[in-house]
Design a protein around this motif. Sequence first.
Motif, short mmCIF file in Angstrom:
data_model
loop_
_atom_site.label_atom_id
_atom_site.label_comp_id
_atom_site.label_asym_id
_atom_site.label_seq_id
_atom_site.Cartn_x
_atom_site.Cartn_y
_atom_site.Cartn_z
N UNK A 1 13.77 -10.18 2.45
CA UNK A 1 14.31 -10.01 1.09
C UNK A 1 13.18 -10.03 0.06
N UNK A 2 12.23 -10.92 0.24
CA UNK A 2 11.08 -11.00 -0.68
C UNK A 2 10.27 -9.70 -0.65
N UNK A 3 10.03 -9.18 0.56
CA UNK A 3 9.29 -7.92 0.70
C UNK A 3 10.07 -6.76 0.09
N UNK A 4 11.40 -6.76 0.29
CA UNK A 4 12.24 -5.72 -0.29
C UNK A 4 12.15 -5.75 -1.82
N UNK A 5 12.24 -6.93 -2.39
CA UNK A 5 12.16 -7.04 -3.86
C UNK A 5 10.83 -6.49 -4.36
N UNK B 1 -3.73 -2.40 -1.04
CA UNK B 1 -2.30 -2.28 -1.32
C UNK B 1 -1.57 -3.59 -1.03
N UNK B 2 -0.58 -3.93 -1.85
CA UNK B 2 0.20 -5.14 -1.60
C UNK B 2 1.29 -4.95 -0.54
N UNK C 1 4.33 0.74 6.70
CA UNK C 1 5.73 1.17 6.79
C UNK C 1 6.45 0.95 5.46
N UNK C 2 6.10 -0.14 4.79
CA UNK C 2 6.69 -0.41 3.48
C UNK C 2 6.24 0.63 2.47
N UNK C 3 4.99 1.07 2.56
CA UNK C 3 4.48 2.10 1.65
C UNK C 3 5.29 3.39 1.81
N UNK C 4 5.60 3.74 3.04
CA UNK C 4 6.43 4.93 3.28
C UNK C 4 7.81 4.76 2.67
N UNK C 5 8.36 3.57 2.79
CA UNK C 5 9.68 3.28 2.22
C UNK C 5 9.61 3.40 0.70
N UNK C 6 8.56 2.86 0.08
CA UNK C 6 8.40 2.92 -1.38
C UNK C 6 8.35 4.37 -1.83
N UNK C 7 7.60 5.21 -1.13
CA UNK C 7 7.49 6.62 -1.51
C UNK C 7 8.84 7.33 -1.37
N UNK D 1 -1.05 3.76 -2.00
CA UNK D 1 -0.33 2.65 -1.37
C UNK D 1 -0.80 2.37 0.05
N UNK D 2 -1.49 3.31 0.65
CA UNK D 2 -1.99 3.13 2.01
C UNK D 2 -3.38 2.51 2.05
N UNK D 3 -3.96 2.30 0.88
CA UNK D 3 -5.30 1.73 0.81
C UNK D 3 -5.34 0.27 1.21
#
Length: 103
Positions: free
Chosen positions: A34-38, A78-79, A83-89, A73-75
Motif C-alpha cells: 500500500x505504501x509503495x502504491x501510494x 529513482x525512488x 516494475x513500479x516504474x513501468x506501472x507509473x508510466x 524512472x529507470x535510473x
Amino acid sequence: MNDDPNQIEVPPSFISLHTTASGHRLLQPMAFVRERYELCEDLAQLLTEKATAIQSASGEREAQVLQQLRATLSGSESPVQPAEAEWVIARLAELLDWPAPDA
C-alpha cells in the motif's frame, strides 16, 4: 468489520507487482504494498503536468514523452523499482488519456 484503518484500495495491477509468479501470495506485507502504491500513484499524478509541459515545449509525440520519463524512472536514483516504474508510466498514460506505452 474491517480491522484495517487504511481505506486505500490498491488496484490488482499494482498488487500483481508484489506477488509470487502464481499470483497467490504477496511477497511483502500489505502495508508495504500500500505504501509503495501510494508513492507510485502520487508520482504518476505529479508527472501529468511534467509530461504535458514536455510535449508542449518539444512537440514530441506522446510515446516519446513517455519513453523519456520511463528512462528517468529507470535510473539508479529513482525512488521506484523497475516494475513500479513501468506501472507509473502506464498509469500516467491512463491519466493523460494517451495511448498505452509499449513495455
